[in-house]
Design a protein around this motif. Structure first.
Motif, PDB file in Angstrom:
ATOM      1  N   VAL A 137       0.851  -1.275  -0.087  1.00  0.00           N
ATOM      2  CA  VAL A 137       0.016   0.018   0.215  1.00  0.00           C
ATOM      3  C   VAL A 137       0.796   1.161   0.056  1.00  0.00           C
ATOM      4  O   VAL A 137       0.645   2.238  -0.861  1.00  0.00           O
ATOM      5  N   GLY A 138       1.861   1.230   0.836  1.00  0.00           N
ATOM      6  CA  GLY A 138       2.884   2.473   0.881  1.00  0.00           C
ATOM      7  C   GLY A 138       3.465   2.689  -0.586  1.00  0.00           C
ATOM      8  O   GLY A 138       3.513   3.821  -1.090  1.00  0.00           O
ATOM      9  N   TYR A 139       3.871   1.677  -1.326  1.00  0.00           N
ATOM     10  CA  TYR A 139       4.477   1.830  -2.699  1.00  0.00           C
ATOM     11  C   TYR A 139       3.334   2.247  -3.784  1.00  0.00           C
ATOM     12  O   TYR A 139       3.751   3.446  -4.320  1.00  0.00           O
ATOM     13  N   TYR A 140       2.191   1.790  -3.712  1.00  0.00           N
ATOM     14  CA  TYR A 140       0.990   2.162  -4.794  1.00  0.00           C
ATOM     15  C   TYR A 140       0.493   3.231  -4.293  1.00  0.00           C
ATOM     16  O   TYR A 140      -0.040   4.146  -5.319  1.00  0.00           O
ATOM     17  N   TYR A 141       0.373   3.963  -3.173  1.00  0.00           N
ATOM     18  CA  TYR A 141      -0.575   4.900  -2.594  1.00  0.00           C
ATOM     19  C   TYR A 141       0.358   5.944  -1.939  1.00  0.00           C
ATOM     20  O   TYR A 141      -0.534   7.319  -1.730  1.00  0.00           O
ATOM     21  N   ARG A 142       1.325   5.634  -1.134  1.00  0.00           N
ATOM     22  CA  ARG A 142       1.760   6.919  -0.494  1.00  0.00           C
ATOM     23  C   ARG A 142       3.133   7.360  -0.761  1.00  0.00           C
ATOM     24  O   ARG A 142       3.789   7.809   0.081  1.00  0.00           O
ATOM     25  N   GLY A 143       3.547   7.144  -1.762  1.00  0.00           N
ATOM     26  CA  GLY A 143       4.828   7.378  -2.477  1.00  0.00           C
ATOM     27  C   GLY A 143       6.225   6.728  -1.797  1.00  0.00           C
ATOM     28  O   GLY A 143       7.162   7.448  -2.340  1.00  0.00           O
ATOM     29  N   ALA A 144       5.906   5.538  -1.285  1.00  0.00           N
ATOM     30  CA  ALA A 144       6.904   4.932  -0.614  1.00  0.00           C
ATOM     31  C   ALA A 144       7.936   4.521  -1.842  1.00  0.00           C
ATOM     32  O   ALA A 144       7.483   4.199  -2.824  1.00  0.00           O
ATOM     33  N   GLU A 145       9.063   4.321  -1.739  1.00  0.00           N
ATOM     34  CA  GLU A 145      10.029   3.797  -2.763  1.00  0.00           C
ATOM     35  C   GLU A 145      10.472   2.192  -2.285  1.00  0.00           C
ATOM     36  O   GLU A 145      10.513   1.995  -1.186  1.00  0.00           O
ATOM     37  N   VAL A 146      10.378   1.667  -3.193  1.00  0.00           N
ATOM     38  CA  VAL A 146      10.821   0.261  -3.122  1.00  0.00           C
ATOM     39  C   VAL A 146      12.129   0.175  -4.016  1.00  0.00           C
ATOM     40  O   VAL A 146      11.936   0.221  -5.356  1.00  0.00           O
ATOM     41  N   GLY A 147      13.315  -0.432  -3.548  1.00  0.00           N
ATOM     42  CA  GLY A 147      14.507  -0.554  -4.382  1.00  0.00           C
ATOM     43  C   GLY A 147      14.837   0.592  -5.180  1.00  0.00           C
ATOM     44  O   GLY A 147      15.348   0.417  -6.494  1.00  0.00           O
ATOM     45  N   GLY A 148      14.542   1.940  -4.659  1.00  0.00           N
ATOM     46  CA  GLY A 148      14.702   2.935  -5.608  1.00  0.00           C
ATOM     47  C   GLY A 148      13.820   3.240  -6.735  1.00  0.00           C
ATOM     48  O   GLY A 148      13.931   4.427  -7.306  1.00  0.00           O
ATOM     49  N   ARG A 149      12.620   2.649  -6.523  1.00  0.00           N
ATOM     50  CA  ARG A 149      11.701   2.720  -7.442  1.00  0.00           C
ATOM     51  C   ARG A 149      10.617   3.483  -6.850  1.00  0.00           C
ATOM     52  O   ARG A 149      10.018   2.864  -5.750  1.00  0.00           O
ATOM     53  N   ARG A 150       9.742   4.285  -7.590  1.00  0.00           N
ATOM     54  CA  ARG A 150       8.527   4.749  -7.202  1.00  0.00           C
ATOM     55  C   ARG A 150       7.583   4.424  -8.165  1.00  0.00           C
ATOM     56  O   ARG A 150       7.603   4.571  -9.346  1.00  0.00           O
ATOM     57  N   PHE A 151       6.181   4.277  -7.842  1.00  0.00           N
ATOM     58  CA  PHE A 151       5.048   3.749  -8.537  1.00  0.00           C
ATOM     59  C   PHE A 151       4.878   4.993  -9.408  1.00  0.00           C
ATOM     60  O   PHE A 151       4.429   5.972  -9.132  1.00  0.00           O
ATOM     61  N   ALA A 152       4.650   4.678 -10.869  1.00  0.00           N
ATOM     62  CA  ALA A 152       4.522   5.697 -11.937  1.00  0.00           C
ATOM     63  C   ALA A 152       2.929   6.051 -11.984  1.00  0.00           C
ATOM     64  O   ALA A 152       2.788   6.901 -12.845  1.00  0.00           O
ATOM     65  N   GLY A 153       2.049   5.175 -11.461  1.00  0.00           N
ATOM     66  CA  GLY A 153       0.621   5.310 -11.549  1.00  0.00           C
ATOM     67  C   GLY A 153       0.055   4.527 -12.664  1.00  0.00           C
ATOM     68  O   GLY A 153       0.789   3.982 -13.216  1.00  0.00           O
ATOM     69  N   TYR A 154      -1.334   4.342 -12.450  1.00  0.00           N
ATOM     70  CA  TYR A 154      -1.832   3.472 -13.206  1.00  0.00           C
ATOM     71  C   TYR A 154      -1.924   4.102 -14.682  1.00  0.00           C
ATOM     72  O   TYR A 154      -2.085   5.442 -14.852  1.00  0.00           O
ATOM     73  N   LEU A 155      -1.996   3.439 -15.782  1.00  0.00           N
ATOM     74  CA  LEU A 155      -1.908   4.147 -17.094  1.00  0.00           C
ATOM     75  C   LEU A 155      -3.194   4.495 -17.756  1.00  0.00           C
ATOM     76  O   LEU A 155      -4.119   3.540 -17.899  1.00  0.00           O
TER      77      LEU A 155
END
Length: 546
Positions: free
Chosen positions: A143-161
């Protein structure tokens, strides 16, 4: 820029990948440990006519299941089953069925491989958050990755297309989908004699229709049916008509003019290039099913706080109301909200997909029932219908929790007895004979595979091509209609699913699984509450080895 961002969303594949084929083992918590699972990726670039697309989408992927003690070379297996997924469905949905079928054959001293295909468009999905949440055994990471701007392995979720970023999907229709399957089969099994004698082609839901077209298709002078030794349909039919699934006639505008207008709409973006509704059916909600599965997988009895932890938006709020409102008043006011109830993670998943809660028949499985508190008949989105009716809203009565002070739990499929709640007519909402899928199996299928259960970007062109198959552009490829009946066929139907209420398919042997819903043919546990072996895998194994 978008293409660059999406390339790294597929584990194991980068722009610098040198090999044209990769295979990596998949480790899951499945109790069926005698079956080896791996994810296979084969580089088969899209044609230039597809237009700009992520490099990751030049790869075809599938989950390979085989007997761990059997031959490593697929060509040496006794049979290879190749399965096309249905609408909004990915390779991970086949996990239980694949494992049980492979194990059944191994117990008879035979070796079956089961290949669950992923459509090429699944390359657009970003599984980073789910993979990180599984590794941490914490759905809040996802949830943090998809909704709260959290990074995982230096990556941020770019949003749904959005539709404007899916231009190449306007070319991903029937021809490309069937060509992908053909090219994959030829690459992985180069000996045509092996394909003709050992491969069984089939699929679930829309996958049966795709198999019908594959059998009838002409691949540069090679009839598709010569690539298969038989067919299997999982709550589907081997056919070239959507009517076999929906009961409705194919689309108006199946002539050349209507087809051309549809292609122009897809190319311009006036028509959606991926199946995407404002609520319930879209990339975000399909991904949310994976997050709910992750929570139920790592902590089934823990309290579910995903609804409150997820930031609210119009899509999620309306989806919650559609799924959890008792009546129209509740839907309109949002009172009570799902956030007002104490439920476990397993209960949340059950409420999302169980046939006594989820209103859409094609998303239903029979996973048990609510426990721990009172429930009432769910009269939304339509008034309660007695069990035994059919249609898009399924056959079973729907229920919803009603006491915010209660602690709701989930009674698994094998924990249903006479104490289960009753509907307003005095009948039990469910019975042991109607429950077949373990909630833990469903959660694992949703959460633990690199190719997931759901499909976030289903190509609209795939359905419009099928519904407009009378157009010359499609007819030019369907040169072998005899292919549908060229080989033995088995139809494995859910008793309460999409096909059985309209009668048996026109061709092949039919096996009916009583009490099954549309997803149960893929997710059912190895043994039924009646004491019988799971019939879909048992009969698929028999057919494959016969």
């Amino acid at each position: 820029m978008a293409a660059t961002l999406l390339i790294s969303s597929v584990p194991g594949i980068t722009a610098a990948a040198a090999a044209d084929r990769t295979e990596a083992p998949v480790v899951t918590s499945s109790p069926v440990t005698t079956v080896a699972e791996s994810v296979v990726r084969v580089r088969v670039p899209l044609p230039d006519s597809a237009g700009p697309h992520p490099e990751a989408c030049d790869w075809l992927s599938y989950l390979r299941y085989r007997d761990a003690a059997g031959p490593a070379d697929a060509a040496r297996a006794d049979r290879i089953l190749i399965a096309q997924p249905g609408v909004l469905e990915g390779a991970g949905a086949f996990d239980n069925l694949a494992r049980h079928t492979v194990r059944n054959a191994a117990r008879q001293g035979r070796h079956i491989e089961f290949w669950a295909l992923d459509r090429r468009s699944n390359c657009l999905e970003d599984h980073t958050g789910l993979a990180a949440g599984l590794a941490a055994r914490d759905p809040h990471v996802a949830v943090g990755y998809y909704y709260r701007g959290a990074e995982v392995g230096g990556r941020r979720f770019a949003g749904y297309l959005g539709n404007d970023r899916l231009g190449w999907l306007a070319h991903l229709g029937l021809e490309q989908t069937l060509r992908d399957q053909y090219d994959l089969m030829v690459r992985e099994l180069p000996d045509p004699a092996v394909r003709a004698s050992k491969v069984l082609c089939g699929g679930h839901s829309l996958g049966g229709t795709l198999t019908g077209f594959f059998a009838s298709w002409d691949f540069d002078g090679t009839p598709g049916h010569t690539q298969c030794a038989g067919y299997f349909a999982l709550d589907s039919a081997i056919s070239t008509s959507l009517g076999s699934l929906s009961g409705l006639p194919d689309a108006i505008g199946a002539d050349d003019l209507g087809y051309a207008a549809t292609q122009a709409g897809l190319a311009s973006g006036l028509l959606p290039r991926a199946l995407n509704l404002p609520v319930l059916i879209n990339a975000e909600t399909m991904n949310l099913l994976g997050v709910a599965g992750l929570a139920a997988d790592v902590d089934p009895d823990g309290p579910s706080d995903l609804a409150s932890y997820l930031p609210s938006n119009a899509n999620l709020e309306t989806t919650y109301r559609l799924l959890f409102s008792r009546d129209a008043v509740t839907f309109a006011t949002g009172i009570p909200s799902i956030r007002d109830f104490a439920i476990t993670n397993a209960t949340a998943l059950g409420a999302l997909l169980d046939d006594n809660s989820q209103p859409l028949a094609f998303l239903q499985a029979s996973t048990g029932f609510f426990g721990g508190g009172p429930v009432a008949d769910k009269d939304f989105p339509l008034p309660h219908e007695p069990a035994g009716t059919t249609g898009a809203l399924g056959v079973d009565p729907l229920a919803v929790p009603v006491d915010p002070s209660a602690d709701y739990t989930w009674r698994d499929y094998d924990d249903i007895d006479a104490t289960v709640a009753r509907d307003r007519h005095g009948a039990p909402f469910t019975t042991p004979a109607k429950e077949v899928t373990a909630i833990a199996d469903l959660a694992r299928s949703l959460a633990e595979h690199p190719l997931d259960f759901t499909e976030q970007y289903f190509p609209s062109k795939l359905v419009t091509d099928i519904s407009q198959a009378g157009a010359a552009e499609i007819r030019a490829h369907v040169r072998h209609p005899e292919g549908i009946t060229a080989h033995p066929t088995i139809n494995l139907l859910a008793g309460d699913g999409l096909i059985a209420p309209r009668g048996e398919p026109a061709t092949g042997e039919t096996v009916l699984a009583p009490g099954y819903q549309h997803l149960d043919v893929l997710t059912a546990a190895a043994r039924r509450n009646t004491g019988e072996a799971e019939p879909v895998a048992a009969n698929l194994t028999r057919f494959a080895l016969g």
